[in-house]
Design a protein around this motif. Sequence first.
Motif, PDB file in Angstrom:
ATOM      1  N   GLU A   1       0.826  -1.201   0.000  1.00  0.00           N
ATOM      2  CA  GLU A   1       0.000   0.000   0.000  1.00  0.00           C
ATOM      3  C   GLU A   1       0.869   1.264   0.000  1.00  0.00           C
ATOM      4  OE1 GLU A   1      -2.717  -0.491   3.262  1.00  0.00           O
ATOM      5  OE2 GLU A   1      -3.557  -2.333   2.407  1.00  0.00           O
ATOM      6  N   THR A   2       2.026   1.211   0.644  1.00  0.00           N
ATOM      7  CA  THR A   2       2.971   2.326   0.605  1.00  0.00           C
ATOM      8  C   THR A   2       3.451   2.564  -0.821  1.00  0.00           C
ATOM      9  OG1 THR A   2       3.712   2.022   2.892  1.00  0.00           O
ATOM     10  CG2 THR A   2       5.223   3.149   1.399  1.00  0.00           C
ATOM     11  N   LEU A   3       3.788   1.487  -1.536  1.00  0.00           N
ATOM     12  CA  LEU A   3       4.218   1.625  -2.928  1.00  0.00           C
ATOM     13  C   LEU A   3       3.102   2.225  -3.786  1.00  0.00           C
ATOM     14  CD1 LEU A   3       6.290  -1.584  -3.773  1.00  0.00           C
ATOM     15  CD2 LEU A   3       7.035   0.573  -2.746  1.00  0.00           C
ATOM     16  N   ALA A   4       1.872   1.808  -3.532  1.00  0.00           N
ATOM     17  CA  ALA A   4       0.741   2.344  -4.303  1.00  0.00           C
ATOM     18  C   ALA A   4       0.583   3.841  -4.070  1.00  0.00           C
ATOM     19  CB  ALA A   4      -0.537   1.601  -3.935  1.00  0.00           C
ATOM     20  N   ILE A   5       0.749   4.268  -2.830  1.00  0.00           N
ATOM     21  CA  ILE A   5       0.651   5.692  -2.504  1.00  0.00           C
ATOM     22  C   ILE A   5       1.759   6.474  -3.199  1.00  0.00           C
ATOM     23  CG2 ILE A   5       0.906   7.374  -0.634  1.00  0.00           C
ATOM     24  CD1 ILE A   5      -0.496   5.255   1.187  1.00  0.00           C
ATOM     25  N   LEU A   6       2.980   5.959  -3.131  1.00  0.00           N
ATOM     26  CA  LEU A   6       4.104   6.651  -3.760  1.00  0.00           C
ATOM     27  C   LEU A   6       3.972   6.672  -5.278  1.00  0.00           C
ATOM     28  CD1 LEU A   6       7.081   5.387  -1.579  1.00  0.00           C
ATOM     29  CD2 LEU A   6       6.153   7.707  -1.687  1.00  0.00           C
ATOM     30  N   GLY A   7       3.339   5.638  -5.832  1.00  0.00           N
ATOM     31  CA  GLY A   7       3.133   5.590  -7.274  1.00  0.00           C
ATOM     32  C   GLY A   7       2.253   6.713  -7.785  1.00  0.00           C
ATOM     33  N   LYS A   8       1.433   7.267  -6.909  1.00  0.00           N
ATOM     34  CA  LYS A   8       0.549   8.378  -7.286  1.00  0.00           C
ATOM     35  C   LYS A   8       1.142   9.739  -6.904  1.00  0.00           C
ATOM     36  CE  LYS A   8      -2.766   6.677  -4.795  1.00  0.00           C
ATOM     37  NZ  LYS A   8      -4.092   6.520  -4.106  1.00  0.00           N
ATOM     38  N   SER A   9       2.354   9.712  -6.328  1.00  0.00           N
ATOM     39  CA  SER A   9       2.971  10.941  -5.836  1.00  0.00           C
ATOM     40  C   SER A   9       3.998  11.471  -6.826  1.00  0.00           C
ATOM     41  CB  SER A   9       3.662  10.664  -4.491  1.00  0.00           C
ATOM     42  OG  SER A   9       4.890   9.969  -4.702  1.00  0.00           O
ATOM     43  N   SER A  10       4.660  12.544  -6.438  1.00  0.00           N
ATOM     44  CA  SER A  10       5.707  13.146  -7.265  1.00  0.00           C
ATOM     45  C   SER A  10       7.092  12.610  -6.919  1.00  0.00           C
ATOM     46  CB  SER A  10       5.698  14.678  -7.087  1.00  0.00           C
ATOM     47  OG  SER A  10       4.450  15.223  -7.463  1.00  0.00           O
ATOM     48  N   PHE A  11       7.159  11.640  -6.005  1.00  0.00           N
ATOM     49  CA  PHE A  11       8.451  11.129  -5.556  1.00  0.00           C
ATOM     50  C   PHE A  11       8.936   9.954  -6.391  1.00  0.00           C
ATOM     51  CE2 PHE A  11       6.898  13.296  -1.795  1.00  0.00           C
ATOM     52  CZ  PHE A  11       8.031  13.965  -1.377  1.00  0.00           C
ATOM     53  N   ALA A  12      10.231   9.919  -6.605  1.00  0.00           N
ATOM     54  CA  ALA A  12      10.878   8.767  -7.227  1.00  0.00           C
ATOM     55  C   ALA A  12      11.463   7.885  -6.130  1.00  0.00           C
ATOM     56  CB  ALA A  12      11.984   9.225  -8.171  1.00  0.00           C
ATOM     57  N   TYR A  13      11.608   6.596  -6.439  1.00  0.00           N
ATOM     58  CA  TYR A  13      12.281   5.660  -5.544  1.00  0.00           C
ATOM     59  C   TYR A  13      12.763   4.492  -6.389  1.00  0.00           C
ATOM     60  CZ  TYR A  13       8.035   2.790  -5.829  1.00  0.00           C
ATOM     61  OH  TYR A  13       6.989   2.032  -6.281  1.00  0.00           O
ATOM     62  N   SER A  14      13.595   3.653  -5.822  1.00  0.00           N
ATOM     63  CA  SER A  14      14.014   2.415  -6.474  1.00  0.00           C
ATOM     64  C   SER A  14      14.400   1.431  -5.388  1.00  0.00           C
ATOM     65  CB  SER A  14      15.194   2.654  -7.434  1.00  0.00           C
ATOM     66  OG  SER A  14      16.342   3.091  -6.725  1.00  0.00           O
ATOM     67  N   GLY A  15      14.668   0.193  -5.796  1.00  0.00           N
ATOM     68  CA  GLY A  15      15.045  -0.814  -4.808  1.00  0.00           C
ATOM     69  C   GLY A  15      13.873  -1.439  -4.086  1.00  0.00           C
ATOM     70  N   ALA A  16      12.652  -1.127  -4.512  1.00  0.00           N
ATOM     71  CA  ALA A  16      11.449  -1.689  -3.897  1.00  0.00           C
ATOM     72  C   ALA A  16      10.421  -1.912  -4.992  1.00  0.00           C
ATOM     73  CB  ALA A  16      10.888  -0.747  -2.831  1.00  0.00           C
ATOM     74  N   GLY A  17       9.729  -3.057  -4.924  1.00  0.00           N
ATOM     75  CA  GLY A  17       8.747  -3.335  -5.959  1.00  0.00           C
ATOM     76  C   GLY A  17       7.917  -4.555  -5.651  1.00  0.00           C
ATOM     77  N   LEU A  18       7.035  -4.891  -6.566  1.00  0.00           N
ATOM     78  CA  LEU A  18       6.135  -6.031  -6.374  1.00  0.00           C
ATOM     79  C   LEU A  18       6.793  -7.351  -6.746  1.00  0.00           C
ATOM     80  CD1 LEU A  18       2.767  -4.507  -7.667  1.00  0.00           C
ATOM     81  CD2 LEU A  18       3.667  -4.615  -5.322  1.00  0.00           C
ATOM     82  N   ASN A  19       8.013  -7.292  -7.296  1.00  0.00           N
ATOM     83  CA  ASN A  19       8.816  -8.484  -7.565  1.00  0.00           C
ATOM     84  C   ASN A  19      10.263  -8.049  -7.709  1.00  0.00           C
ATOM     85  OD1 ASN A  19       9.149  -7.600 -10.355  1.00  0.00           O
ATOM     86  ND2 ASN A  19       7.043  -8.317 -10.666  1.00  0.00           N
ATOM     87  N   LEU A  20      11.154  -9.029  -7.852  1.00  0.00           N
ATOM     88  CA  LEU A  20      12.578  -8.720  -7.909  1.00  0.00           C
ATOM     89  C   LEU A  20      12.933  -7.899  -9.135  1.00  0.00           C
ATOM     90  CD1 LEU A  20      15.386  -9.071  -6.694  1.00  0.00           C
ATOM     91  CD2 LEU A  20      15.581 -11.253  -7.895  1.00  0.00           C
TER      92      LEU A  20
END
Length: 297
Positions: A95-114
């Motif tokens: 759910e955190t990833l889903a929230i960030l996906g709708k935001s203006s922030f970039a990230y990496s190293g985290a996802g729904l699979n490797l």
Amino acid sequence: VAVGDVMLGRGIDEILRTENGVDKVFSSTLPHLRQGSITACNFEAVLSQGKGPIKKSYNFYVPEWALQYLYQAGFNYLTLTNNHIWDYGLEGFTETLAILGKSSFAYSGAGLNLETASTPWKTVNGTTTFTVLSVAAYPQEKNGFDGRTSAAAGIDKPGILFYGKGAEEAMRRHFSSETFDIVFVHGGVESQTYPGIEYEKLYRSYVDLGADLVVGSHPHVLQRMESYKGRLIAYSLGDFIFAEMDDVPGGEDSVILKLGVTGGRIVYVEAVPVKLSYTGVTVKSGLEAQADFLSLP
């Protein structure tokens, strides 16, 4: 521009919601934060409580609305590969990833699979292409929580990118002499002011794999910087926004790391000393604080 751990709870979030809250919390650090084409921090919390906290010593949750204040402060990249991104289990993580996906922030190293967790963030500024990858390398906690077994991403498993579990292969695949490659690592030993041989070898190996800059977090205190093969390693930037750290020796001392990059090379480095408190962070004046940082073992 990079800083260490940011945890917007323990009353900081409520200050942010007041009039001019961003100015109150970030105060004199704002001009520095807003200078970066990339301004990054380790986001030490989750944005969803999922089905409730897992068994740990500390569980950090920050409400979704707090993100807007980080963005106003100048941040645009969040490191999530830390030991608190799993504080509310799988549901809190996804759910955190889903929230960030709708935001203006970039990230990496985290996802729904490797595969998605192994994909860096890329951005272009001027003639330089930046490749940014976040990696987890923190040890098992004393309470028994082991991120390598519970929070690591797998072929069909959501999670974060761990060293030795795909991180190195991701660097081989994505790093290039044509890009400026950055690795943010959440690793090291808490409260320890020196990195130790294990982490020296690990962080230097990322330079060997092509990283131009390696920035560490997790110890909650500052550790040294070094030049290795013409590249920069900052082993730990300590904390940046984190209330109630006055009982940790050195826990309220930190820096803002500022780098100028031209033609794919670092042309200047500046470490701006800052002081944490229960209500925010301020720039420390004078050369003594900077000298203390530069003299770390």
